[in-house]
Design an enzyme around this catalytic site. Structure first.
Site, short mmCIF file in Angstrom:
data_model
loop_
_atom_site.label_atom_id
_atom_site.label_comp_id
_atom_site.label_asym_id
_atom_site.label_seq_id
_atom_site.Cartn_x
_atom_site.Cartn_y
_atom_site.Cartn_z
CG ASP A 177 14.20 0.33 31.35
OD1 ASP A 177 13.49 -0.38 30.61
OD2 ASP A 177 13.76 1.29 32.00
CG HIS B 157 12.40 1.60 40.34
ND1 HIS B 157 11.23 1.77 41.04
CD2 HIS B 157 12.06 1.18 39.10
CE1 HIS B 157 10.22 1.45 40.25
NE2 HIS B 157 10.68 1.10 39.07
N1 CMC Z 1 22.64 7.12 38.16
C1 CMC Z 1 23.30 7.93 39.04
N2 CMC Z 1 22.72 8.43 40.13
C2 CMC Z 1 21.45 8.12 40.34
C3 CMC Z 1 20.72 7.30 39.47
C4 CMC Z 1 21.36 6.80 38.36
N3 CMC Z 1 20.72 6.04 37.49
N4 CMC Z 1 19.46 7.17 39.94
C5 CMC Z 1 19.40 7.89 41.06
N5 CMC Z 1 20.59 8.46 41.30
C6 CMC Z 1 20.95 9.32 42.43
C7 CMC Z 1 20.48 10.73 42.14
O1 CMC Z 1 21.47 11.47 41.46
C8 CMC Z 1 20.20 11.24 43.52
O2 CMC Z 1 21.43 11.55 44.12
P1 CMC Z 1 21.58 12.82 45.05
O3 CMC Z 1 20.64 12.59 46.18
O4 CMC Z 1 23.02 12.81 45.41
O5 CMC Z 1 21.17 13.99 44.20
C9 CMC Z 1 19.64 10.02 44.24
O6 CMC Z 1 20.19 8.90 43.57
C10 CMC Z 1 18.13 9.95 44.19
O7 CMC Z 1 17.76 9.96 42.82
P2 CMC Z 1 16.45 10.61 42.24
O8 CMC Z 1 16.64 10.87 40.80
O9 CMC Z 1 16.00 11.75 43.10
O10 CMC Z 1 15.44 9.44 42.48
P3 CMC Z 1 14.05 9.33 41.80
O11 CMC Z 1 13.23 8.45 42.63
O12 CMC Z 1 13.47 10.64 41.45
O13 CMC Z 1 14.47 8.66 40.40
C11 CMC Z 1 14.77 7.45 38.52
C12 CMC Z 1 14.20 7.46 39.94
C13 CMC Z 1 14.39 6.15 37.88
C14 CMC Z 1 14.18 8.61 37.73
C15 CMC Z 1 16.31 7.60 38.62
O14 CMC Z 1 16.86 6.56 39.36
C16 CMC Z 1 16.93 7.66 37.23
O15 CMC Z 1 16.95 8.72 36.61
N6 CMC Z 1 17.45 6.51 36.72
C17 CMC Z 1 18.02 6.46 35.39
C18 CMC Z 1 16.91 6.30 34.36
C19 CMC Z 1 16.32 4.92 34.37
O16 CMC Z 1 17.00 3.92 34.42
N7 CMC Z 1 14.98 4.87 34.31
C20 CMC Z 1 14.23 3.62 34.30
C21 CMC Z 1 13.39 3.51 35.53
S1 CMC Z 1 12.75 1.91 35.94
C22 CMC Z 1 11.99 1.19 34.61
C23 CMC Z 1 11.16 2.07 33.79
O17 CMC Z 1 10.32 2.79 34.27
O18 CMC Z 1 11.37 2.03 32.59
#
Ligand code: CMC
Length: 392
Positions: free
Chosen positions: A329, A278
């Site tokens: 989710d 998140h």
């Molecule tokens: N699985 C594997 N690695 C992850 C995940 C995940 N779900 N989420 C974050 N990471 C890793 C990411 O690969 C990165 O690693 P590195 O620094 O080694 O490259 C690090 O954690 C930081 O992640 P980020 O994507 O830069 O973080 P963000 O703040 O941009 O992303 C997010 C937040 C929600 C987009 C991301 O966690 C994600 O894609 N999650 C999966 C999709 C998901 O479940 N979305 C629902 C969000 S909450 C409820 C809603 O809004 O519906």
């Protein structure tokens, strides 16, 4: 010290102007004041207008939460009765919306179908462009009342069934499950679903809400703003994640894979695991804690223990391998599945609840409106000269 993700951009702020701050994905940027919700991402706290989400989930209904979001305080009995009457009075869809849904291909993405139908609702609302606070409040109620009817009607039509007319009484949760299945839900299914609606109603400046507020801040109308918000919620990095979670759980179930190995493989392939991580929470999302308990109870009662077991194994693997925790989710997917809801309706159901939050944000935006207009740092070439077309 400056946050490494933010920097002062050199996009031409003039002498004397405040420096321009750049943050990719607007991470950490505070764009506006809001009284609607507070998230402490380190502690895993979520508050709607002063009330902790655990308290709200245990003691309130979706209608009370919608009232709270729109009006700023929890309703007394008379106010609750009034808002229920208002919502029930707006449940029936204009017949032309049913025609739009009938004309929608049965294999359409349900979020796309919802987006189109919500947009089309504006044509049948004489107040669509009336920006008075009173008309906007009525539209908030109307949109929240009609969204469940759109989702249920679309689902029935694509299955070759006729839409079910809404009930004149009962809660939003009860009526939605009735319109979807054509039979009234039992008290446990209704309460479980109602708690899900409470949990999904509001969450600060998430992507869809921000998109809605950006549209609203141009003084465009509520239908335009929530149509944009639905488009934002559809994406798998936002609300669309709940569908992907269920696909993953079903794949584990179908293939008999070990959930921990399944996740390790995904991580080794640098794939994201949906339902985890998140932008704001760096610990367990409190909504996931509540939903996890619901999954445990439902899976015991419905003799479907596997959903709880797979989910727990995935959660433990993500914590040990990546220190990344479940978001709303992750566990909502198995709750809806065990309530017998088709996976591709999970995100529309998120929208059904979040409509209350989106509309509350718009009411807040318009109380003290300011255009939302960030800047981009120009990184393209300069000083090019246009050559005649035959020389390009
Ligand atoms: N699985 C594997 N690695 C992850 C995940 C995940 N779900 N989420 C974050 N990471 C890793 C990411 O690969 C990165 O690693 P590195 O620094 O080694 O490259 C690090 O954690 C930081 O992640 P980020 O994507 O830069 O973080 P963000 O703040 O941009 O992303 C997010 C937040 C929600 C987009 C991301 O966690 C994600 O894609 N999650 C999966 C999709 C998901 O479940 N979305 C629902 C969000 S909450 C409820 C809603 O809004 O519906």
């Amino acid at each position: 010290m400056q946050d490494p993700l933010t920097k002062v951009a050199g996009d031409g702020s003039k002498a004397g102007e405040a420096p321009v701050v750049k943050a990719r994905g607007l991470e950490g940027v505070v764009a506006l004041d809001s009284e609607l919700s507070f998230i402490d991402g380190q502690q895993g706290t979520l508050i709607y207008r002063g009330y902790d989400i655990f308290d709200l989930a245990e003691h309130t209904s979706f209608e009370e939460v919608a009232y709270l979001l729109w009006n700023g305080s929890l309703p007394n009995q008379q106010q609750l009765d009034e808002v229920k009457v208002q919502l029930r009075a707006e449940r029936t869809l204009p017949p032309m919306i049913l025609d739009v849904l009938r004309a929608t291909p049965e294999d359409a993405n349900p979020m796309a179908a919802l987006r189109t139908a919500v947009s089309a609702l504006a044509h049948f609302d004489g107040e669509a462009d009336d920006m008075s606070p009173e008309a906007n409040y009525r539209k908030a109620v109307r949109l929240t009342a009609r969204t469940p009817a759109i989702i249920a009607a679309f689902d029935r039509l694509r299955k070759g069934q006729e839409p079910v007319a809404p009930l004149r009484d009962g809660s939003t949760a009860h009526n939605f499950l009735y319109m979807l299945n054509g039979e009234e839900p039992g008290p446990q299914a209704e309460r479980t679903f109602d708690v899900c609606l409470v949990l999904h109603a509001e969450h600060g400046l998430n992507a869809s809400t921000f998109a809605g507020r950006v549209i609203g801040a141009t003084l465009s109308d509520m239908y335009s703003a929530v149509t944009g918000a639905i488009g934002g919620l559809k994406g798998p990095l936002h609300g669309g994640a709940n569908i992907e979670v269920m696909k993953m759980l079903l794949e584990i179930d179908r293939t008999g894979a070990d959930p921990a190995d399944f996740i390790r493989k995904k991580l080794a392939n640098k794939e994201k695991v949906m339902g985890f991580g998140h932008r704001v929470y760096k610990t367990v999302d409190p909504r996931a804690t509540i939903l996890r308990e619901m999954v445990e109870e439902l899976s015991e009662e419905r003799d479907a223990r596997q959903w709880y077991d797979y989910s727990t194994a995935i959660m433990e693997t993500m914590a040990s391998e990546k220190s990344i925790y479940p978001n709303v989710d992750f566990f909502s997917a198995s709750v809806y599945y065990m309530l017998g809801i088709d996976p591709d309706l999970f995100t529309p159901i998120f929208a059904l609840s979040r409509m209350s939050g989106w509309t509350a944000h718009l009411l807040e935006q318009w109380k003290e409106n300011r255009l939302i207009r960030p800047r981009a740092e120009y990184v393209g070439p300069r000083d090019l000269k246009v050559r005649p077309i035959e020389q390009r």
